[in-house]
Design an enzyme around this catalytic site. Sequence first.
Site, mmCIF file in Angstrom:
data_model
loop_
_atom_site.group_PDB
_atom_site.id
_atom_site.type_symbol
_atom_site.label_atom_id
_atom_site.label_comp_id
_atom_site.label_asym_id
_atom_site.label_seq_id
_atom_site.Cartn_x
_atom_site.Cartn_y
_atom_site.Cartn_z
ATOM 1 N N SER A 434 0.808 -1.221 0.000
ATOM 2 C CA SER A 434 0.000 0.000 0.000
ATOM 3 C C SER A 434 0.839 1.269 0.000
ATOM 4 C CB SER A 434 -0.938 0.011 1.210
ATOM 5 O OG SER A 434 -0.207 0.064 2.420
ATOM 6 N N LYS A 477 -6.218 4.990 8.077
ATOM 7 C CA LYS A 477 -5.073 5.737 7.553
ATOM 8 C C LYS A 477 -5.384 7.224 7.448
ATOM 9 C CE LYS A 477 -3.108 1.850 4.985
ATOM 10 N NZ LYS A 477 -2.809 1.273 3.656
#
Length: 576
Positions: A434, A477
Site C-alpha cells: 500500500s 489511515k
Amino acid sequence: MTNIKLDWQALQPNNAPYQALFNSAAELSPITIDEVQPRLHSGLFLFCQASLRQPFMLLKAEESNAYLSLLSDTISSLLPENRPGIGGYYQIEHQTITWHSTGEGFFAPTERVAYREWIEPEQLFGNIYTHQGVLQLQPGLIHHINGGILILSLRTLLSQPLMWVRLKQMIIQRRFDWLSHDEKQPLPLPIPSMELDLRLLLVGDRLSLEELQSIEPELANRALYGEFELDMPFHEEDDLTVWCRYVNGIIQQQNFPPLSADAWPELIKLAARHTEDQFQLPLDIQWVQQKLEAAAIYHQENQITKDSLQQAEDNRTWRHGYLSERSMDEILKGQVLIRTQGSVIGQINGLSVLEYPGHPDPMGEPSRISCVAHLGDGEFIDVERKVELGGNIHAKGMMIMQAYLISELKLDQPQPFSASIVFEQSYGEVDGDSASLAELCALISALSQQPIDQQIAVTGAVDQFGYVQPIGGVNEKIEGFFRLCHYCGLTGHQGVIIPTTNVQHLCLHQDVVNAVKNGQFHIWAVEHVSEAAPLLLGIPYYDPQKEHLLAMIHERITQANIQERPRLPWFLRWLG
C-alpha cells in the site's frame, strides 16, 4: 483522467433516501434465516433430509454459542416430524450385561438437535461407574441425540483427536461401542454395542477447516459444506429492509431495547465501517450483539438512540486509545519526525495501519518515507529488504513500482542514477504494497529534484502500468494523518490521496467529515500516478506544452551521462 477532490458527502454512507424506512424499521417483523442466508439454509435443508446418506457436514462459522444456537434452532425447524424408534435399556445381572432394543428406556433419545461449544469424552460417550458395588451405565450426549443431529465446535474435536477418531468411526459404522476412557484400563465387563443413527455438523473457522482437511482429506471432500456469510450487499431499499428485520430478530432474541428512528443511520455508519464498504451490511451476529449491548447501557426512554450508539462508540474509542495517544505524543514531541507543513525533495508521508498483538483495533499512523538518488549503476535499493525488515509483498510492490518507472522513461541510454528508499524510524517488519504509490512519488521527486508538499499524505498500490490499486484500512489511515494535522494545526491545504477504488470504503469519523466540509482538510481520489504526482509536486507529470516531471528526469539523466563520458586526450580534443 483527472484527480477528484471528494465532497464531504462521499465520506460516509448516504442514508437520507431511507428516512421513511427508518421511521418504521422498529416495527418490522424479524426475518428467517432462509431469507438472509439462502445458501446456508439450502445446505442445512439437504442435510436434514432422511434420504441423505452423508452423515457429515462442515460449516464455516464462528464457534460461539450465538452461531451454534441459531443453527440448532434452524435445524430443529427443518427436521421431519417422525422420529426413529431407536434406543432401549441395558440389563445388568450378575456379571452379564444385555441390551434390549425397545425404543424406550434409559438409553432412548431425548433430543433431536443438540450443540456444544466444548465437550469431554465422558459427557459425549457416557460413563461406566460403580456405586455401592453395583455397576451402572450412564448415557452420554450421543445417546440423548441418537437419531438426530449433533452440532459440535470443530476445535473441540481437533484438540481431542482420540475422541474424534472414536466418534467418526461410530457414526460411519452406525454402531455405538462402549470403550474405556482410560486406555490403560479395560472395561470391567463386556458391554454390547447398540444401534447409532447420528449426523454430525462440524462448525469452525477457515484454519480449523483447513486442519481437518489435512487430517481427514477424504471425509472433508465428501462432506456437505456450508458457510455463514458475514455480510450482504446493499444497493436498494429492499436490501436495507432485510437487514433491519435481521437486526430486529437479534434485538428480540436478546431482549434489547428497540432502535429509535435516528439510531438506524448511525448503526449503518458503524456497519459500513466494520465491513469497510458502504455497500455491504454485516451479518455477523456477535458484532451486532456487541454494538447493541454496549449502546443499551445508554438507552433513553427505553430506546437505543443515535446518542446511545455514539456514547458507546466514543467510550470504546477512549478505552482503547492509550497506544494511539502515546504514538501521537512521540510525533508531537519530535521523537518521531513527521512533517505536516513545508516541502522536501525525496520525502513523503506514507500511511500505515499498525496492529499491535493483543490490541483489538488497528491504528492508522503516518510514516516518513525518504528516497535519495545519486550517480551509480542504476540500482534501486530497498533498504527494508536489504536489512530483512521488508516482507515479500512489500518487496513485490517495490519491484513493480521500479519496473513501471523504467518503462515510463523509455530510456535509450543507461540509467546513471541509483536510488535508495527507506521507511524512516521504522524498527519492525514492513509489509504490504500500500506504500508503493508513495514510494514511486518519492522516487520521482528525487530524480527530478522537485520537492514534495508535506501537507499531503499518500496511500495506494500501483501496478506495472502506473494505475493505482485499492488498499485496506483506508479509514484508519486517513484518520491517523488527520489527527496529526489537527494537533499540529490545520492549514486548509492538508489532505490525503487515496485510490479511486477505495471511495466506496469510506466511513470516516464525524470530525474528519466536518473538517472536509469546512475546507480545512481534503481527500483526493486518483486512478493513476500521473494524477497523484502533480498534486504532491505542483508540476505536471507530462505536458508537451510546458515543463513537466518526466522531462526533468530525462534532462538530469542526459546531463549525468554527458558528464560521465570519458575525456579524450588534449591533442585529440584539439583535432576535433
